[in-house]
Design an enzyme around this catalytic site. Sequence first.
Site, PDB file in Angstrom:
ATOM      1  N   SER A   9       1.780 -14.846 -13.951  1.00  0.00           N
ATOM      2  CA  SER A   9       0.310 -14.803 -14.292  1.00  0.00           C
ATOM      3  C   SER A   9       0.199 -13.324 -13.891  1.00  0.00           C
ATOM      4  O   SER A   9       1.016 -12.450 -13.079  1.00  0.00           O
ATOM      5  CB  SER A   9      -0.412 -15.330 -12.874  1.00  0.00           C
ATOM      6  OG  SER A   9      -1.888 -14.925 -12.810  1.00  0.00           O
ATOM      7  N   HIS A  10      -0.932 -12.670 -14.545  1.00  0.00           N
ATOM      8  CA  HIS A  10      -1.293 -11.138 -14.183  1.00  0.00           C
ATOM      9  C   HIS A  10      -2.722 -11.242 -13.449  1.00  0.00           C
ATOM     10  O   HIS A  10      -2.939 -10.341 -13.251  1.00  0.00           O
ATOM     11  CB  HIS A  10      -1.534 -10.675 -15.562  1.00  0.00           C
ATOM     12  CG  HIS A  10      -0.300 -10.392 -16.318  1.00  0.00           C
ATOM     13  ND1 HIS A  10      -0.100 -11.108 -17.450  1.00  0.00           N
ATOM     14  CD2 HIS A  10       0.624  -9.398 -16.179  1.00  0.00           C
ATOM     15  CE1 HIS A  10       0.932 -10.809 -18.110  1.00  0.00           C
ATOM     16  NE2 HIS A  10       1.541  -9.795 -17.335  1.00  0.00           N
ATOM     17  N   ASP A  69      -1.484 -24.085 -14.643  1.00  0.00           N
ATOM     18  CA  ASP A  69      -2.554 -24.161 -15.756  1.00  0.00           C
ATOM     19  C   ASP A  69      -3.324 -25.142 -14.883  1.00  0.00           C
ATOM     20  O   ASP A  69      -3.044 -26.016 -14.465  1.00  0.00           O
ATOM     21  CB  ASP A  69      -2.053 -24.840 -16.900  1.00  0.00           C
ATOM     22  CG  ASP A  69      -2.931 -24.266 -17.946  1.00  0.00           C
ATOM     23  OD1 ASP A  69      -3.555 -23.104 -18.115  1.00  0.00           O
ATOM     24  OD2 ASP A  69      -3.669 -25.204 -18.838  1.00  0.00           O
ATOM     25  N   GLY A 153     -13.084 -17.933 -10.749  1.00  0.00           N
ATOM     26  CA  GLY A 153     -13.177 -18.896 -11.590  1.00  0.00           C
ATOM     27  C   GLY A 153     -14.743 -19.759 -11.469  1.00  0.00           C
ATOM     28  O   GLY A 153     -15.691 -19.140 -11.266  1.00  0.00           O
ATOM     29  N   LYS A 175     -10.054 -23.920   1.997  1.00  0.00           N
ATOM     30  CA  LYS A 175      -9.811 -23.795   0.569  1.00  0.00           C
ATOM     31  C   LYS A 175      -8.310 -24.124   0.153  1.00  0.00           C
ATOM     32  O   LYS A 175      -7.975 -25.144  -0.468  1.00  0.00           O
ATOM     33  CB  LYS A 175     -10.450 -22.912  -0.453  1.00  0.00           C
ATOM     34  CG  LYS A 175     -10.107 -22.985  -1.910  1.00  0.00           C
ATOM     35  CD  LYS A 175     -10.834 -21.863  -2.771  1.00  0.00           C
ATOM     36  CE  LYS A 175     -10.110 -22.105  -4.104  1.00  0.00           C
ATOM     37  NZ  LYS A 175     -10.147 -20.886  -4.697  1.00  0.00           N
TER      38      LYS A 175
END
EC number: 3.6.1.66
Length: 195
Positions: A9-10, A69, A153, A175
């Site tokens: 991931s970036h 994902d 997100g 979380k």
Amino acid sequence: MTMHVVLASHNAHKIAEFQKILGRDVPDIVIEAYDGPEPVEDGASFDENALIKARAAAAHTSRVALADDSGISVDIMGGAPGIFSARWSGTREDSENRRLLLAQLADIPRQNRVAQFRCSIAIVDPSTGLEQVARGEWAGRVALQETGENGFGYDPIFVPDGYSVSSAELLPEVKNEISHRARAFRAAAPILQGL
């Protein structure tokens, strides 16, 4: 002995979140950012897309690679945005994706806004050929409007079951105990410990 694994991931938010979650469950693992090219995510499921990314990172770095994902699936929308969550609005802008989803659900009452965050974490070890996927799900609903500053997100519009606030209003340590990624990591921890 400390093991370094590359996270495909970036996304700096995701890398920090993964390290916090992993640090609790598998403290001898250090997450490193991936600096290689992004593969085309053309899988038909979260599992397939996670594996595509993990395979690319493992091939590029010759190291154990993790990839996730994840996205939000809304029941009344047949599971959409699903694997298209990150680009739902046609951009990678979180605020645009949230705005579009809220607009699409504008006439839907609270009780029919049932949703789940889903996460698939792929683990690929190029030295052994191991490829495994661990999954996590977090049930809740889509809020009527955005609230909260934490997270990223769809966090500001996702209200987890058992809570009256969005996941963006939860403290990060809360979380990171209950999220879809935390659940997927708990499932992945024994795999990582066995490497």
